[in-house]
Design a protein around this motif. Structure first.
Motif, mmCIF file in Angstrom:
data_model
loop_
_atom_site.group_PDB
_atom_site.id
_atom_site.type_symbol
_atom_site.label_atom_id
_atom_site.label_comp_id
_atom_site.label_asym_id
_atom_site.label_seq_id
_atom_site.Cartn_x
_atom_site.Cartn_y
_atom_site.Cartn_z
ATOM 1 N N CYS A 166 0.833 -1.205 0.000
ATOM 2 C CA CYS A 166 0.000 0.000 0.000
ATOM 3 C C CYS A 166 0.872 1.262 0.000
ATOM 4 O O CYS A 166 0.607 2.222 -0.724
ATOM 5 C CB CYS A 166 -0.924 0.015 1.216
ATOM 6 N N SER A 218 -4.872 3.193 -0.859
ATOM 7 C CA SER A 218 -5.377 3.794 0.371
ATOM 8 C C SER A 218 -6.250 2.891 1.227
ATOM 9 O O SER A 218 -6.641 3.285 2.322
ATOM 10 C CB SER A 218 -6.204 5.038 0.083
ATOM 11 N N ARG A 219 -6.649 1.739 0.730
ATOM 12 C CA ARG A 219 -7.433 0.841 1.565
ATOM 13 C C ARG A 219 -7.200 -0.578 1.093
ATOM 14 O O ARG A 219 -7.083 -0.820 -0.107
ATOM 15 C CB ARG A 219 -8.930 1.171 1.496
ATOM 16 N N VAL A 230 -1.265 -0.826 12.163
ATOM 17 C CA VAL A 230 -2.221 -0.714 11.059
ATOM 18 C C VAL A 230 -3.169 0.421 11.414
ATOM 19 O O VAL A 230 -3.396 0.691 12.591
ATOM 20 C CB VAL A 230 -3.044 -2.013 10.869
ATOM 21 N N GLY A 231 -3.720 1.085 10.395
ATOM 22 C CA GLY A 231 -4.663 2.166 10.655
ATOM 23 C C GLY A 231 -3.997 3.519 10.424
ATOM 24 O O GLY A 231 -3.103 3.649 9.589
ATOM 25 N N ARG A 232 -4.455 4.474 11.214
ATOM 26 C CA ARG A 232 -3.999 5.847 11.033
ATOM 27 C C ARG A 232 -2.515 6.038 11.429
ATOM 28 O O ARG A 232 -2.074 5.425 12.393
ATOM 29 C CB ARG A 232 -4.857 6.704 11.975
ATOM 30 N N ASP A 233 -1.794 6.822 10.702
ATOM 31 C CA ASP A 233 -0.451 7.283 11.068
ATOM 32 C C ASP A 233 0.425 6.152 11.641
ATOM 33 O O ASP A 233 0.826 6.168 12.811
ATOM 34 C CB ASP A 233 -0.577 8.427 12.082
ATOM 35 N N ILE A 234 0.750 5.208 10.784
ATOM 36 C CA ILE A 234 1.468 4.006 11.228
ATOM 37 C C ILE A 234 2.899 4.331 11.643
ATOM 38 O O ILE A 234 3.644 4.960 10.886
ATOM 39 C CB ILE A 234 1.452 2.942 10.105
ATOM 40 N N PHE A 252 1.946 7.763 7.159
ATOM 41 C CA PHE A 252 1.325 6.765 6.281
ATOM 42 C C PHE A 252 0.233 6.045 7.061
ATOM 43 O O PHE A 252 0.456 5.625 8.204
ATOM 44 C CB PHE A 252 2.401 5.768 5.819
ATOM 45 N N GLY A 253 -0.934 5.927 6.470
ATOM 46 C CA GLY A 253 -2.005 5.249 7.178
ATOM 47 C C GLY A 253 -2.898 4.480 6.225
ATOM 48 O O GLY A 253 -3.217 4.960 5.136
ATOM 49 N N VAL A 254 -3.253 3.285 6.614
ATOM 50 C CA VAL A 254 -4.160 2.495 5.787
ATOM 51 C C VAL A 254 -4.878 1.492 6.686
ATOM 52 O O VAL A 254 -4.298 0.975 7.649
ATOM 53 C CB VAL A 254 -3.379 1.799 4.637
ATOM 54 N N ASP A 255 -6.154 1.277 6.387
ATOM 55 C CA ASP A 255 -6.902 0.239 7.090
ATOM 56 C C ASP A 255 -6.812 -1.060 6.305
ATOM 57 O O ASP A 255 -6.793 -1.047 5.075
ATOM 58 C CB ASP A 255 -8.393 0.609 7.183
ATOM 59 N N ILE A 256 -6.771 -2.167 7.023
ATOM 60 C CA ILE A 256 -6.889 -3.479 6.380
ATOM 61 C C ILE A 256 -8.204 -4.087 6.865
ATOM 62 O O ILE A 256 -8.410 -4.258 8.065
ATOM 63 C CB ILE A 256 -5.710 -4.402 6.728
#
Ligand code: FMN
Ligand code: SF4
Ligand code: FES
Lengths: 207, 470
Positions: B124, B130-131, B160-164, B169-173
């Motif tokens: 990602c 982005s998702r 995982v999630g916001r502001d890793i 960088f942030g992404v939800d799985i």
């Protein structure tokens, strides 16, 4: 009868919110309904339709494509015996024969007491452990005809009722996305800017 | 030489070989965040986040990591096919493993879910996705449970999630699972299914998912094993990866060998150099054919692959050479048949599978697959005639017109016809119903002829598909 329980309704709404388009939640919600009742009723499909904003026919249209969904009650235990190549080479036919004999039903049937439904299944991604089977999607590997008979005896006596939940329950742990950690659904029509970590080039295009 | 197995990883066999994706399998708790962190976990992600995204993408391109879902397309190249400037882009993880013979993705999800999650995050970041939707096959309750637990742990740890890791960088799985349909493993069908529809493949070209995919947006679909290689590449660099294997097939590969061998199992092998003979006969692999029997034939790359004979044993597990020899590596699954095997019946188990799994969108697959199955059933039951053998080939031609790939055979005086074939269908399910029939009839025709009666003087009896689709 099969309205979602209060707890499952909350969960259903949370699941819907994970997808930018609610219809994506149809399959997860059908699983939830099947977990609650063991099968999927018309009423459950109507409720799912309301939750995701489509017609009940669309929910049924999607659901009937997939083999795991049952629209009539089935046994508490679904016994799936794999019959694809690797298992067939290693004796799956004998397993099925033993199961049919022991249960007194043919593949596709349910025992009179409603305990066990027997199905022939396709490759279960355990081919090196052939022949194999699943009970409510829990594996048994390198099974012998005697092993099948023993398994059926254990299901009947209740010896496995702690290990194997009733039909409909898959994972017993649910994903939980904490709201303070969640990024959000990422709407295909709204979130069209490059993501924060992708530098925007001079012309305004991004890499 | 050591051979090790672990009760918590059924089927997996370790040996003295480099291991990239199965490096933690010897630990019973390899699925926990604690073990993952104690064994270099999330180091690849840290290394990646310290660089610009484009550099990480370059690194993956440089590794020539090939897709493990079946087509063997280079991951770094695929990521570059998204249209410039079009967002959002999505990642869809293909964990639908259901090709007959294939067993590896389920092991990776059950035994090392954090490695997969880390791989998703690296993809990602590098490709600006982005998702992420992680689609696991419906029938895999334990894999779903392990990945759910791992995701919960990873969210709680800020991975995982916001502001890793404080990187911006942030992404939800999002964990998602299917409900039983083989064809959904095809990437466009997977996308349809994820949109809440019947899992029927979309026509491509013109639009591949990288351009128009989930919700009409650029979408990368990658296999579980493909993504599980990324933490190693990000942590150790592309060169450490290409140092293993060959130039055209770098790294390692998970291969499941099932059927009539002494030690069926899942092996992580060095890509491109290990031969089928090594795999089937080597003491550190399967140790030979069961009961001291002779090898009759084997399927080299999952149920969709044309069959090989003992003549092909010295070929390495390498895509181009296997293609030239008339088959494909597909999903890394070998099914072995010894001299006791009833060949027409074995072919039927595969043809029945694909006929049953047809989604019904294309006529040649929907009708042809069912025809093939019914005629073959008749032949296997001893009720066929010599005409039926021609009928099988004739129906097959309507699915795959022209030359079909097949192996060479010294005994039969046959030259190989290379992969691939032509097809009249949208996806490979239709052709895959025919492939086993064609292989079996081409390489073992006498076994069919023994089974059938001479054609009675009847005009051809039409085969009627009773009851329509499955
Ligand atoms: C009928 C069919 C079934 C497939 N099943 C799977 C599958 O179960 N898992 C998978 O990863 N790829 C499967 N594929 C391949 C996918 O379409 C796709 O190429 C792959 O997921 C891409 O990932 P990769 O590039 O990392 O290999 C299938 C393809 C076809 C035509
Ligand atoms: S080839 Fe078969 S499974 Fe594939 S799209 Fe056509 S009908 Fe569906
Ligand atoms: S053939 Fe039975 S698990 Fe694959």
């Amino acid at each position: 009868m099969s309205r979602f329980s209060a707890e499952n309704l909350t969960l259903a709404r949370e699941i819907v919110s994970r997808y930018p388009r609610p219809k994506s939640a149809v399959i997860p919600l059908l699983h939830l309904a099947q977990e609650q009742e063991g099968w999927i009723s018309e009423e459950a499909m109507r409720e799912i339709a309301e939750l995701v904003g489509v017609t009940p026919a669309e929910v049924r249209g999607t659901g009937t494509f997939y083999e795991m969904f049952h629209f009539e009650p089935i046994g508490r235990y679904l016994l799936n015996i794999c019959g694809t190549m690797s298992c067939a080479l290693m004796g799956a036919g004998e397993l099925m024969h033993a199961a049919e004999e022991e249960l007194g039903v043919r593949a596709g049937g349910t025992t009179d007491d409603g305990l066990i439904t027997l199905h022939g299944a396709e490759c279960q991604a355990a081919c090196t452990e052939a022949p194999c089977l699943q009970v409510n999607y829990r594996y048994r590997f390198r099974v012998t005809p005697d092993g099948v008979r023993q398994l059926i005896a254990d299901l009947r006596s209740g010896a496995l009722s702690d290990e194997i939940p009733p039909h409909g329950t898959l994972a017993t742990v649910r994903q939980h996305i904490p709201s303070d950690r969640a990024v959000g659904a990422v709407d295909p029509d709204v979130d069209t800017a490059p993501p924060a970590w992708i530098p925007v080039t001079v012309e305004g295009a991004s890499s | 030489m050591t051979v090790e197995t672990y009760p918590w990883a059924p089927g997996f066999v370790a040996g003295d070989r480099p291991r990239i994706v199965t490096s933690r399998f010897e630990h019973e708790d390899s699925h926990t965040l604690e073990r993952y962190m104690a064994t270099g976990g999330y180091e690849g992600l840290r290394a990646a986040l310290a660089k610009p995204a484009a550099e990480v993408h370059e690194q993956v391109r440089g590794s020539t990591l090939l897709g493990r879902g079946g087509a063997g397309f280079p991951a770094g190249v695929k990521w570059g096919l998204t249209p410039e400037g079009v967002y959002p882009r999505y990642l869809v993880v293909n964990g639908d493993e259901s090709e007959p013979g294939t067993y590896k993705d389920r092991l990776l999800m059950e035994r090392d879910p954090h490695q997969l999650i880390e791989g998703c995050l690296i993809a990602c970041y590098a490709a600006g996705l982005s998702r992420c939707f992680l689609y696991i096959r419906g029938e895999m309750a334990l894999a779903q449970e392990r990945v759910a637990t791992a995701l919960n742990e990873a969210y709680a740890a800020g991975l995982v999630g916001r502001d890793i890791l404080g990187s911006g960088f942030g992404v939800d799985i999002v964990l998602h699972w299917g409900a039983g349909a083989y064809v959904v493993g095809e990437e466009t069908a997977l996308i349809e299914s994820l949109e809440g529809n019947r899992g029927m493949p979309r026509l491509k070209p013109p639009f591949f998912p990288a351009a128009i995919g989930l919700y009409g947006k650029p979408t990368i679909v990658n296999n579980v094993e493909t993504l599980s290689n990324l933490p190693f590449i990000a942590a150790n660099g592309a060169e450490a990866y290409t140092a293993i294997g060959t130039e055209t097939s770098p790294g390692t590969r998970m291969v499941a060998v099932s059927g009539h061998v002494r030690r069926p199992g899942v092996y992580e092998i060095v890509n491109g150099t290990t031969t089928f003979r090594d795999l089937l006969y080597g003491e550190e692999f399967c140790g030979g054919i069961r009961d001291g029997n002779e090898l009759k034939a084997f399927v080299p790359g999952g149920g969709s692959a044309p069959w090989f004979l003992p003549d092909q044993l010295d070929l390495p597990f390498e895509g181009r050479q296997v293609g030239a020899a008339g088959s494909m590596l597909g999903s890394g699954a070998i099914m072995v048949m010894d001299s006791t095997t009833d060949i027409p019946a074995a072919a039927l188990t595969l043809t029945r599978f694909y006929a049953h799994e047809s989604c019904g969108k294309c006529v040649p697959c929907r009708e042809g697959g069912t025809w093939l199955m019914r005629v073959l059933e008749r032949v296997v039951a001893g009720e066929g005639t010599t005409d039926d053998l021609d009928l099988l080939l004739e129906v097959g031609q309507s699915i795959c017109p022209g030359d079909m790939p097949h192996a060479s055979s010294e005994a039969l005086g046959l030259e190989a016809t290379p992969f691939p074939y032509k097809m009249t269908t949208i996806c490979f399910v239709g052709p895959s119903a025919y492939v086993p029939v064609h292989s079996a009839l081409t390489l073992f025709r006498s076994e069919f002829e023994e089974r059938v009666a001479p054609s009675r003087s009847r005009t051809r009896i039409p085969v009627v598909a009773v009851g329509g689709g499955q």
